[in-house]
Design a protein around this motif. Structure first.
Motif, PDB file in Angstrom:
ATOM      1  N   GLY A  82      -3.450   0.494  21.119  1.00  0.00           N
ATOM      2  CA  GLY A  82      -3.740   1.907  20.961  1.00  0.00           C
ATOM      3  C   GLY A  82      -3.147   2.507  19.696  1.00  0.00           C
ATOM      4  O   GLY A  82      -2.170   1.993  19.132  1.00  0.00           O
ATOM      5  N   ALA A  83      -3.750   3.601  19.234  1.00  0.00           N
ATOM      6  CA  ALA A  83      -3.277   4.302  18.033  1.00  0.00           C
ATOM      7  C   ALA A  83      -2.075   5.181  18.390  1.00  0.00           C
ATOM      8  O   ALA A  83      -2.122   5.947  19.348  1.00  0.00           O
ATOM      9  N   ILE A  84      -1.018   5.057  17.620  1.00  0.00           N
ATOM     10  CA  ILE A  84       0.221   5.783  17.922  1.00  0.00           C
ATOM     11  C   ILE A  84       0.389   6.982  16.987  1.00  0.00           C
ATOM     12  O   ILE A  84      -0.243   7.058  15.930  1.00  0.00           O
ATOM     13  N   GLU A  85       1.229   7.920  17.390  1.00  0.00           N
ATOM     14  CA  GLU A  85       1.576   9.066  16.558  1.00  0.00           C
ATOM     15  C   GLU A  85       2.985   8.873  16.008  1.00  0.00           C
ATOM     16  O   GLU A  85       3.961   8.887  16.756  1.00  0.00           O
ATOM     17  N   LEU A  86       3.064   8.680  14.709  1.00  0.00           N
ATOM     18  CA  LEU A  86       4.334   8.452  14.025  1.00  0.00           C
ATOM     19  C   LEU A  86       4.394   9.397  12.839  1.00  0.00           C
ATOM     20  O   LEU A  86       3.533   9.347  11.954  1.00  0.00           O
ATOM     21  N   SER A  87       5.366  10.276  12.802  1.00  0.00           N
ATOM     22  CA  SER A  87       5.443  11.283  11.742  1.00  0.00           C
ATOM     23  C   SER A  87       6.036  10.705  10.467  1.00  0.00           C
ATOM     24  O   SER A  87       6.729   9.679  10.485  1.00  0.00           O
ATOM     25  N   LYS A  88       5.787  11.378   9.367  1.00  0.00           N
ATOM     26  CA  LYS A  88       6.394  10.966   8.099  1.00  0.00           C
ATOM     27  C   LYS A  88       7.911  11.032   8.179  1.00  0.00           C
ATOM     28  O   LYS A  88       8.616  10.166   7.646  1.00  0.00           O
ATOM     29  N   ALA A  89       8.442  12.055   8.846  1.00  0.00           N
ATOM     30  CA  ALA A  89       9.894  12.219   8.943  1.00  0.00           C
ATOM     31  C   ALA A  89      10.552  11.065   9.694  1.00  0.00           C
ATOM     32  O   ALA A  89      11.683  10.677   9.398  1.00  0.00           O
ATOM     33  N   ASP A  90       9.834  10.498  10.666  1.00  0.00           N
ATOM     34  CA  ASP A  90      10.394   9.402  11.469  1.00  0.00           C
ATOM     35  C   ASP A  90      10.067   8.027  10.914  1.00  0.00           C
ATOM     36  O   ASP A  90      10.520   7.012  11.460  1.00  0.00           O
ATOM     37  N   TYR A  91       9.297   7.979   9.851  1.00  0.00           N
ATOM     38  CA  TYR A  91       8.838   6.690   9.337  1.00  0.00           C
ATOM     39  C   TYR A  91       9.949   5.957   8.581  1.00  0.00           C
ATOM     40  O   TYR A  91      10.667   6.543   7.756  1.00  0.00           O
ATOM     41  N   ARG A  92      10.061   4.651   8.817  1.00  0.00           N
ATOM     42  CA  ARG A  92      10.974   3.785   8.076  1.00  0.00           C
ATOM     43  C   ARG A  92      10.291   2.439   7.822  1.00  0.00           C
ATOM     44  O   ARG A  92       9.563   1.932   8.676  1.00  0.00           O
ATOM     45  N   LEU A  93      10.571   1.868   6.659  1.00  0.00           N
ATOM     46  CA  LEU A  93      10.066   0.544   6.294  1.00  0.00           C
ATOM     47  C   LEU A  93      11.232  -0.325   5.863  1.00  0.00           C
ATOM     48  O   LEU A  93      11.961   0.014   4.914  1.00  0.00           O
ATOM     49  N   MET A  94      11.404  -1.432   6.551  1.00  0.00           N
ATOM     50  CA  MET A  94      12.503  -2.363   6.248  1.00  0.00           C
ATOM     51  C   MET A  94      11.994  -3.547   5.434  1.00  0.00           C
ATOM     52  O   MET A  94      10.946  -4.112   5.734  1.00  0.00           O
ATOM     53  N   ILE A  95      12.752  -3.915   4.421  1.00  0.00           N
ATOM     54  CA  ILE A  95      12.539  -5.168   3.684  1.00  0.00           C
ATOM     55  C   ILE A  95      13.758  -6.030   3.968  1.00  0.00           C
ATOM     56  O   ILE A  95      14.898  -5.654   3.604  1.00  0.00           O
ATOM     57  N   ASN A  96      13.578  -7.174   4.624  1.00  0.00           N
ATOM     58  CA  ASN A  96      14.742  -7.999   4.982  1.00  0.00           C
ATOM     59  C   ASN A  96      14.396  -9.469   4.841  1.00  0.00           C
ATOM     60  O   ASN A  96      13.370  -9.828   4.270  1.00  0.00           O
ATOM     61  N   GLY A  97      15.255 -10.319   5.358  1.00  0.00           N
ATOM     62  CA  GLY A  97      15.040 -11.753   5.266  1.00  0.00           C
ATOM     63  C   GLY A  97      15.678 -12.344   4.027  1.00  0.00           C
ATOM     64  O   GLY A  97      16.826 -12.002   3.674  1.00  0.00           O
ATOM     65  N   LEU A  98      14.932 -13.209   3.333  1.00  0.00           N
ATOM     66  CA  LEU A  98      15.464 -13.920   2.165  1.00  0.00           C
ATOM     67  C   LEU A  98      15.396 -13.025   0.922  1.00  0.00           C
ATOM     68  O   LEU A  98      14.637 -13.258  -0.011  1.00  0.00           O
ATOM     69  N   VAL A  99      16.227 -11.973   0.940  1.00  0.00           N
ATOM     70  CA  VAL A  99      16.305 -11.033  -0.177  1.00  0.00           C
ATOM     71  C   VAL A  99      17.771 -10.839  -0.560  1.00  0.00           C
ATOM     72  O   VAL A  99      18.667 -11.080   0.241  1.00  0.00           O
ATOM     73  N   ASP A 100      17.983 -10.399  -1.775  1.00  0.00           N
ATOM     74  CA  ASP A 100      19.354 -10.152  -2.233  1.00  0.00           C
ATOM     75  C   ASP A 100      19.965  -8.948  -1.536  1.00  0.00           C
ATOM     76  O   ASP A 100      21.150  -8.958  -1.180  1.00  0.00           O
ATOM     77  N   THR A 101      19.172  -7.905  -1.339  1.00  0.00           N
ATOM     78  CA  THR A 101      19.661  -6.673  -0.733  1.00  0.00           C
ATOM     79  C   THR A 101      18.643  -6.152   0.267  1.00  0.00           C
ATOM     80  O   THR A 101      17.601  -5.615  -0.132  1.00  0.00           O
ATOM     81  N   PRO A 102      18.896  -6.300   1.570  1.00  0.00           N
ATOM     82  CA  PRO A 102      17.997  -5.704   2.560  1.00  0.00           C
ATOM     83  C   PRO A 102      17.943  -4.193   2.361  1.00  0.00           C
ATOM     84  O   PRO A 102      18.964  -3.547   2.105  1.00  0.00           O
ATOM     85  N   LEU A 103      16.740  -3.632   2.460  1.00  0.00           N
ATOM     86  CA  LEU A 103      16.548  -2.213   2.192  1.00  0.00           C
ATOM     87  C   LEU A 103      15.722  -1.566   3.295  1.00  0.00           C
ATOM     88  O   LEU A 103      14.901  -2.226   3.941  1.00  0.00           O
ATOM     89  N   VAL A 104      15.934  -0.252   3.467  1.00  0.00           N
ATOM     90  CA  VAL A 104      15.116   0.557   4.364  1.00  0.00           C
ATOM     91  C   VAL A 104      14.621   1.763   3.575  1.00  0.00           C
ATOM     92  O   VAL A 104      15.421   2.492   2.990  1.00  0.00           O
ATOM     93  N   PHE A 105      13.296   1.944   3.557  1.00  0.00           N
ATOM     94  CA  PHE A 105      12.687   3.042   2.813  1.00  0.00           C
ATOM     95  C   PHE A 105      12.179   4.117   3.769  1.00  0.00           C
ATOM     96  O   PHE A 105      11.638   3.815   4.839  1.00  0.00           O
ATOM     97  N   THR A 106      12.336   5.367   3.366  1.00  0.00           N
ATOM     98  CA  THR A 106      11.677   6.469   4.060  1.00  0.00           C
ATOM     99  C   THR A 106      10.315   6.689   3.414  1.00  0.00           C
ATOM    100  O   THR A 106      10.005   6.125   2.358  1.00  0.00           O
ATOM    101  N   TYR A 107       9.528   7.558   4.023  1.00  0.00           N
ATOM    102  CA  TYR A 107       8.237   7.900   3.427  1.00  0.00           C
ATOM    103  C   TYR A 107       8.451   8.526   2.058  1.00  0.00           C
ATOM    104  O   TYR A 107       7.736   8.218   1.094  1.00  0.00           O
ATOM    105  N   GLU A 108       9.437   9.398   1.963  1.00  0.00           N
ATOM    106  CA  GLU A 108       9.719  10.062   0.683  1.00  0.00           C
ATOM    107  C   GLU A 108      10.161   9.060  -0.372  1.00  0.00           C
ATOM    108  O   GLU A 108       9.846   9.222  -1.558  1.00  0.00           O
ATOM    109  N   ASP A 109      10.866   8.017   0.032  1.00  0.00           N
ATOM    110  CA  ASP A 109      11.256   6.967  -0.918  1.00  0.00           C
ATOM    111  C   ASP A 109      10.015   6.298  -1.517  1.00  0.00           C
ATOM    112  O   ASP A 109       9.948   6.060  -2.736  1.00  0.00           O
ATOM    113  N   LEU A 110       9.046   6.001  -0.673  1.00  0.00           N
ATOM    114  CA  LEU A 110       7.842   5.322  -1.151  1.00  0.00           C
ATOM    115  C   LEU A 110       7.097   6.176  -2.162  1.00  0.00           C
ATOM    116  O   LEU A 110       6.526   5.657  -3.131  1.00  0.00           O
ATOM    117  N   GLU A 111       7.090   7.487  -1.967  1.00  0.00           N
ATOM    118  CA  GLU A 111       6.370   8.380  -2.868  1.00  0.00           C
ATOM    119  C   GLU A 111       6.966   8.394  -4.271  1.00  0.00           C
ATOM    120  O   GLU A 111       6.303   8.836  -5.220  1.00  0.00           O
TER     121      GLU A 111
END
Length: 423
Positions: free
Chosen positions: A111-140
């Motif tokens: 099903g399609a979910i409701e996720l707001s920009k304010a609550d959005y987070r994107l994680m980059i992890n695994g085999l990386v030098d620095t694991p990071l978490v981005f907000t929607y505003e970061d991506l912009e």
């Protein structure tokens, strides 16, 4: 049809003026004659005598009531519940190449979910030098790109493997849309985190309850994959992954993870459910092949077709459809009216672009006889779209995914159309 026969065909002006009425029978009965006044043009109509709606009647513009039939449609028997199902783009009723978001097909696993920009987070992890978490505003704040790509479900045309099943281009080929995506190249986010030398794959995962996840080779992830937050100039619709989705150009839609929440750099493929028990191609001997990500060259005539019959009778006819390839651009489309015995080159509305839909037209003078209407696409790699028989020689009839066969519409003398096979 030869060039000579085209040249001798009655002109469109003759048909529109009624001058070609002789010899075309009942089909011309509805054609307006210059001597017969049409009250819709000679009389002042109601809508010209009153004022219309003001500019704020619909703050977000909606289609007019006369186009209410141009909607996505579901096939109820395909799945047990619409929460994990699919609906289809009304490609038979559209023109051009850009799919309006409100018409673009949906595929959900929970099903399609409701996720707001304010609550959005994107994680980059695994085999990386620095694991990071981005907000929607970061991506912009990252450099942005705009790209037009098609998204096609791997199961598009999947019900047609064993024979003609669904009667309509919307249902046989409507698991596809083509939109302009705005977003950040995934490459930039991976560079920000720093991919370690042993990183060879990324595993992308959605935020919905299904946790839909797919493995993507790092080479592809660093090439043209986008982390997108706009489509056709506006925010993504909820059903298309608002606020952020992945765009994996040319590859099957299941990899275009919606509500993207995590990108993990790995040394090997994760072998998730969606890339082992699902989205693999079962061959005739029962063995299955995997990693068939690319959507091969394909085309379909959208009109005339079962949902878009010929209503005007014999005479000038515009045959139109769509073509696409996940390996590059469309370089040509041929159309056959006799089931593939003879082919005529169609006119591309614009030069084909990389991994995007191309619209084609064939201006044809229909004499009212039956047609077995087909389209055949060719892409920039030289690949030519195969027939069903050619596909079955390699794949058998056990597959569901990646059916890019030539489609046949049987156009009857009355202009109606039906999904058939030719042999």
């Amino acid at each position: 049809m030869s060039a000579n026969s085209r040249a001798k065909a009655p002109s469109r002006r003759q048909f529109l003026s009624g001058a070609a009425a002789v010899g075309v029978g009942a089909a011309a009965a509805g054609t307006a004659r210059a001597a017969d006044p049409d009250p819709l043009i000679t009389n002042v109509q109601e809508w010209a005598q009153v004022t219309g709606e003001g500019v704020d009647a619909t703050p977000y513009g909606l289609p007019i009531q006369f186009e209410k039939d141009v909607v996505r449609r579901n096939v109820e028997w395909l799945t047990a519940d619409t929460i994990s199902s699919i609906n289809f783009t009304p490609i038979h009723a559209l023109d051009g190449t850009i799919t309006p978001q409100g018409c673009a097909f949906e595929r959900h696993h929970s099903g399609a979910i409701e996720l707001s920009k304010a609550d959005y987070r994107l994680m980059i992890n695994g085999l990386v030098d620095t694991p990071l978490v981005f907000t929607y505003e970061d991506l912009e704040r990252f450099p942005r790109e705009n790209r037009v790509y098609f998204c096609e479900c791997a199961a598009n045309t999947g019900m047609e493997w064993a024979g003609a099943q669904l009667n309509g281009a919307q249902f046989t080929h409507g698991m596809i849309h083509n939109m302009e995506y705005s977003g950040v190249p995934l490459r930039l986010l991976l560079e920000e985190a720093g991919v370690k030398p042993e990183g060879k794959w990324v595993y992308v995962e959605g935020a919905d309850a299904s946790s839909n996840g797919r493995s993507i080779p790092l080479e592809k992830a660093l090439d043209d994959v986008l982390v997108a937050f706009k489509a056709n100039g506006e925010a993504l619709r909820k059903e298309h992954g608002y606020p952020v989705r992945l765009v994996v150009p040319g590859w099957e839609g299941n990899m275009w993870v919606k509500w993207l929440r995590r990108v993990e750099v790995t040394g090997m493929a994760i072998e998730s459910r969606e890339e082992t028990s699902k989205y693999t191609d079962t061959l005739e001997d029962g063995m299955s092949r995997k990693w068939t990500w690319v959507m091969d060259a394909k085309s379909v005539v959208t009109a005339p077709s079962p949902q878009a019959p010929i209503a005007h009778g014999p005479g000038p006819l515009v045959i139109t459809g769509l073509a696409w390839s996940g390996r590059g651009s469309i370089t040509g489309v041929d159309v056959s009216v006799d089931g593939g015995k003879n082919w005529m080159p169609a006119r591309l509305a614009a030069p084909g672009t990389d991994k995007a839909l191309t619209r084609f037209y064939l201006d044809y003078n229909w004499d009212g006889s039956e047609m077995l209407l087909q389209a055949r696409a060719k892409d920039s790699t030289g690949y030519v779209q195969p027939s069903k028989a050619q596909l079955r020689e390699v794949r058998g009839e056990n597959s569901i995914y990646h059916n890019n066969c030539i489609q046949t519409w049987w156009i009857k003398e009355n202009g109606e159309a039906e999904n058939v096979e030719v042999s």
